[in-house]
Design an enzyme around this catalytic site. Sequence first.
Site, PDB file in Angstrom:
ATOM      1  N   GLY A  24      -2.934 -12.131   7.959  1.00  0.00           N
ATOM      2  CA  GLY A  24      -3.790 -12.650   9.028  1.00  0.00           C
ATOM      3  C   GLY A  24      -4.549 -13.904   8.614  1.00  0.00           C
ATOM      4  O   GLY A  24      -4.772 -14.794   9.453  1.00  0.00           O
ATOM      5  N   GLU A  39       0.624  -8.498  11.460  1.00  0.00           N
ATOM      6  CA  GLU A  39       0.485  -7.321  10.580  1.00  0.00           C
ATOM      7  C   GLU A  39       1.164  -7.658   9.252  1.00  0.00           C
ATOM      8  O   GLU A  39       2.327  -8.077   9.237  1.00  0.00           O
ATOM      9  CB  GLU A  39       1.149  -6.109  11.245  1.00  0.00           C
ATOM     10  N   ASP A  77      -7.923  -5.194  13.570  1.00  0.00           N
ATOM     11  CA  ASP A  77      -7.800  -3.753  13.338  1.00  0.00           C
ATOM     12  C   ASP A  77      -7.204  -3.572  11.940  1.00  0.00           C
ATOM     13  O   ASP A  77      -6.018  -3.268  11.764  1.00  0.00           O
ATOM     14  CB  ASP A  77      -6.885  -3.141  14.395  1.00  0.00           C
ATOM     15  N   THR A  83      -7.474  -2.518   7.623  1.00  0.00           N
ATOM     16  CA  THR A  83      -7.997  -1.536   6.683  1.00  0.00           C
ATOM     17  C   THR A  83      -9.355  -2.053   6.203  1.00  0.00           C
ATOM     18  O   THR A  83      -9.785  -3.134   6.597  1.00  0.00           O
ATOM     19  CB  THR A  83      -7.023  -1.454   5.488  1.00  0.00           C
ATOM     20  N   GLN A  88       0.847  -1.205   0.000  1.00  0.00           N
ATOM     21  CA  GLN A  88       0.000   0.000   0.000  1.00  0.00           C
ATOM     22  C   GLN A  88       0.880   1.252   0.000  1.00  0.00           C
ATOM     23  O   GLN A  88       2.086   1.166   0.265  1.00  0.00           O
ATOM     24  CB  GLN A  88      -0.901   0.005   1.241  1.00  0.00           C
TER      25      GLN A  88
HETATM   26  N1  SAM Z   1      -7.527   2.094  12.562  1.00  0.00           N
HETATM   27  C1  SAM Z   1      -7.395   1.883  11.157  1.00  0.00           C
HETATM   28  C2  SAM Z   1      -8.734   1.857  10.471  1.00  0.00           C
HETATM   29  O1  SAM Z   1      -9.743   1.777  11.138  1.00  0.00           O
HETATM   30  O2  SAM Z   1      -8.727   1.939   9.233  1.00  0.00           O
HETATM   31  C3  SAM Z   1      -6.627   0.640  10.878  1.00  0.00           C
HETATM   32  C4  SAM Z   1      -5.289   0.699  11.528  1.00  0.00           C
HETATM   33  S1  SAM Z   1      -4.033  -0.310  10.954  1.00  0.00           S
HETATM   34  C5  SAM Z   1      -2.961   0.848  10.262  1.00  0.00           C
HETATM   35  C6  SAM Z   1      -4.664  -1.251   9.601  1.00  0.00           C
HETATM   36  C7  SAM Z   1      -3.621  -2.310   9.258  1.00  0.00           C
HETATM   37  O3  SAM Z   1      -4.212  -3.490   8.710  1.00  0.00           O
HETATM   38  C8  SAM Z   1      -2.598  -1.843   8.198  1.00  0.00           C
HETATM   39  O4  SAM Z   1      -1.351  -1.654   8.808  1.00  0.00           O
HETATM   40  C9  SAM Z   1      -2.586  -2.962   7.159  1.00  0.00           C
HETATM   41  O5  SAM Z   1      -1.298  -3.238   6.656  1.00  0.00           O
HETATM   42  C10 SAM Z   1      -3.144  -4.128   7.978  1.00  0.00           C
HETATM   43  N2  SAM Z   1      -3.694  -5.236   7.179  1.00  0.00           N
HETATM   44  C11 SAM Z   1      -4.493  -5.139   6.090  1.00  0.00           C
HETATM   45  N3  SAM Z   1      -4.753  -6.374   5.592  1.00  0.00           N
HETATM   46  C12 SAM Z   1      -4.109  -7.276   6.388  1.00  0.00           C
HETATM   47  C13 SAM Z   1      -4.002  -8.701   6.398  1.00  0.00           C
HETATM   48  N4  SAM Z   1      -4.601  -9.438   5.452  1.00  0.00           N
HETATM   49  N5  SAM Z   1      -3.273  -9.291   7.370  1.00  0.00           N
HETATM   50  C14 SAM Z   1      -2.659  -8.541   8.332  1.00  0.00           C
HETATM   51  N6  SAM Z   1      -2.699  -7.178   8.369  1.00  0.00           N
HETATM   52  C15 SAM Z   1      -3.433  -6.553   7.408  1.00  0.00           C
END
Ligand code: SAM
Length: 288
Positions: free
Chosen positions: A140, A107, A158, A160, A32
Amino acid sequence: MTDSWVNETLYPDWGQRFRVKRELARVKSDFQDIMIFESFTHGRVMLLDGVVQITEADEFVYQEMLTHVPLLAHGDARRVLIIGAGDGGVLRRVLQHRNVERAVMVEIDGDVIRLAKEHLPGIAGDAWHDPRAQVIVGDGIHYVREAEAGSFDAIIVDSTDPIGVGEVLFTDEFYASSARLLSDRGLIVNQCGVPAMQADELRETSIRRAKSFADVWAYVAAVPTYVGGYMTLGWAAKDASLRTLPSAEIARRAEAAGVVGRTRYWTPEIHAAAFHLPPYIAEHLPRT
Ligand code: SAM
């Protein structure tokens, strides 16, 4: 010098913008577009693919509600799985609970962790060094497929939104794997968008959660920079009684967990009230 502004691009026809004091990082990772900047109004801000993820000014709202509600509803969550949450804010709050023995955080994007450590150190504090924490850079969906049955008491997603890498975390397979991982009174919560603008996300993912969990609902939090009114946290539990605890019991548990006095949004009363949804949100949830 003209002012420089960043426009959030979550919605094509509407959105918020921030006047930028200083850009701190702009990285195209394998997954991303990561941007972190100093704003004039909300402290430091991180966007992923143009969507606001976290701001120093209001991250507490979201992190407290995504963490304390499931852990205190469970009442004795010792093994917690966190998926996403690369900024470390959920990890920090999970570790505030005295009875947590193990917090595994998965993550997908190591650059988010690296850049959060460098530019948003206050979000995670020293959670990264807690001996109970295990941080895994990975997807995940792979983790939940392979982890041992019954090995967690609570799962906090938590992520995206369900587009791109986040999409797999909102599928039937993901919820079925999560149910397998969770102990008998286990539960899973997830960031589930702003229903005033993203009702489909709440409705469609709740239908999927209901295939694997007895009690599916949602609870709300008012996060100023998740524009559009209340945001929802998706709720799915094996035991429906976890959702209807009286605030006095929640307060007792918070005292025992060591959380009291460490929050700026969550309270036992807000926790209990957050499950009482306005009709425009409740209408998107399965009738239970
Ligand atoms: N608080 C934020 C929101 O509500 O949009 C989200 C915070 S956090 C930065 C979201 C995280 O999810 C990102 O760092 C992203 O890389 C991670 N993410 C997305 N898809 C994922 C997956 N399949 N496995 C693990 N992490 C993932």
